[in-house]
Design an enzyme around this catalytic site. Structure first.
Site, PDB file in Angstrom:
ATOM      1  N   LYS A  99       0.965  -1.158  -0.011  1.00  0.00           N
ATOM      2  CA  LYS A  99       0.083   0.014  -0.010  1.00  0.00           C
ATOM      3  C   LYS A  99       0.791   1.200  -0.067  1.00  0.00           C
ATOM      4  CE  LYS A  99      -4.751   0.018   2.002  1.00  0.00           C
ATOM      5  NZ  LYS A  99      -5.424   0.083   3.306  1.00  0.00           N
TER       6      LYS A  99
HETATM    7  O1  G3P Z   1      -8.962   0.302   3.740  1.00  0.00           O
HETATM    8  C1  G3P Z   1      -9.030   1.441   4.276  1.00  0.00           C
HETATM    9  C2  G3P Z   1      -9.951   1.715   5.407  1.00  0.00           C
HETATM   10  O2  G3P Z   1      -9.297   0.910   6.248  1.00  0.00           O
HETATM   11  C3  G3P Z   1     -10.236   3.015   5.937  1.00  0.00           C
HETATM   12  O3  G3P Z   1     -11.279   2.928   6.813  1.00  0.00           O
HETATM   13  O4  G3P Z   1     -12.818   3.390   8.364  1.00  0.00           O
HETATM   14  O5  G3P Z   1     -10.561   4.310   8.704  1.00  0.00           O
HETATM   15  O6  G3P Z   1     -12.177   5.377   7.077  1.00  0.00           O
HETATM   16  P1  G3P Z   1     -11.853   4.059   7.789  1.00  0.00           P
END
Ligand code: G3P
Length: 235
Positions: A99
């Protein structure tokens, strides 16, 4: 017309929606794998921070547990550092995807890594232009963050739709991972657009199974089955 439809159907047979789980928790990954519907895993430093400190062994366990792609995030901020980190991470297994954040340095790193055959997932995508740049650099995947856009009053789903349209226009091979998923409706709307992958948190994956009418129906069938047993015992 009919011939066209036939070829469309044949082409679509090769497409299948893919579910990744968005977690670094081994137990959650194991459970989702047992359901038989898991295609891959995505992690990020925030998710890793919730787990054991020895990320090296956690990553190794995840990589051996899952056949499909596992995204591990590089934390360097300069291109050279990201490339070095990515080369090291990719040695951990054939299914490693690195990533890389959507920055100019990140894109330089992706260009270099794609020429070396290292798989990349360009993360923190918030616009179709960013997704276009990442695809041109040769990213294997891009991760638009739907939920975080919605949180700010933008339309995360519209972003996924725009990226899909741009990629179809030029036949980019980069696959779109709908990320920062907050609820099951995000998943189904992305599937309706033909988005390649949804990376779904464990809690949302569990909600996707549920319907009150299913639960009610199962309870009613079991109750009636007990009645059958009772009735037949009497005879
Ligand atoms: O894969 C990206 C994700 O983990 C971000 O999610 O919930 O932190 O916005 P969030």
């Amino acid at each position: 017309m009919y011939l066209l439809k036939y070829f469309d159907i044949m082409a679509l047979r090769w497409l299948r929606v893919k579910f990744f789980i968005d977690t670094a928790n081994v137990e959650q990954i194991r459970e989702a794998k047992d359901w038989g519907i898991l295609d891959g895993v995505t992690t990020n430093p925030t998710l890793v921070a919730k787990e054991e400190c020895d990320f090296g062994s956690v990553a190794k366990e995840i990589l051996s547990l899952v056949d499909g792609p596992v995204s591990l995030e590089a934390v360097s901020t300069d291109a050279e550092g990201m490339v070095k980190e990515a080369r090291e991470l990719s040695k951990m297994g054939d299914n490693v995807v690195v990533k890389i954040p959507m920055t100019p340095d990140g894109i330089r790193a992706v260009k270099q890594l794609s020429s070396e055959g290292v798989k990349t997932n360009v993360t923190l995508i918030f616009s179709a232009n960013q997704a276009l740049i990442a695809a041109k650099a040769g990213a294997t995947y891009v991760s638009p963050f739907l939920g975080r856009l919605d949180d700010q009053g933008w339309d995360g789903l519209m972003l996924v739709e725009d990226i899909m349209e741009v990629y179809r226009n030029y036949g980019f091979e980069t696959e779109v991972i709908a990320a920062s998923i907050r609820h099951p409706i995000h998943v189904i709307e992305c599937a309706k657009m033909g988005c390649h992958i949804a990376t779904v948190p464990y809690g949302v994956l569990k909600k996707m199974f549920k319907h009150t009418l299913t639960d009610k129906g199962v309870r009613a069938f079991l109750k009636d089955w007990e009645k059958v047993q009772e009735k037949c015992k009497k005879k």
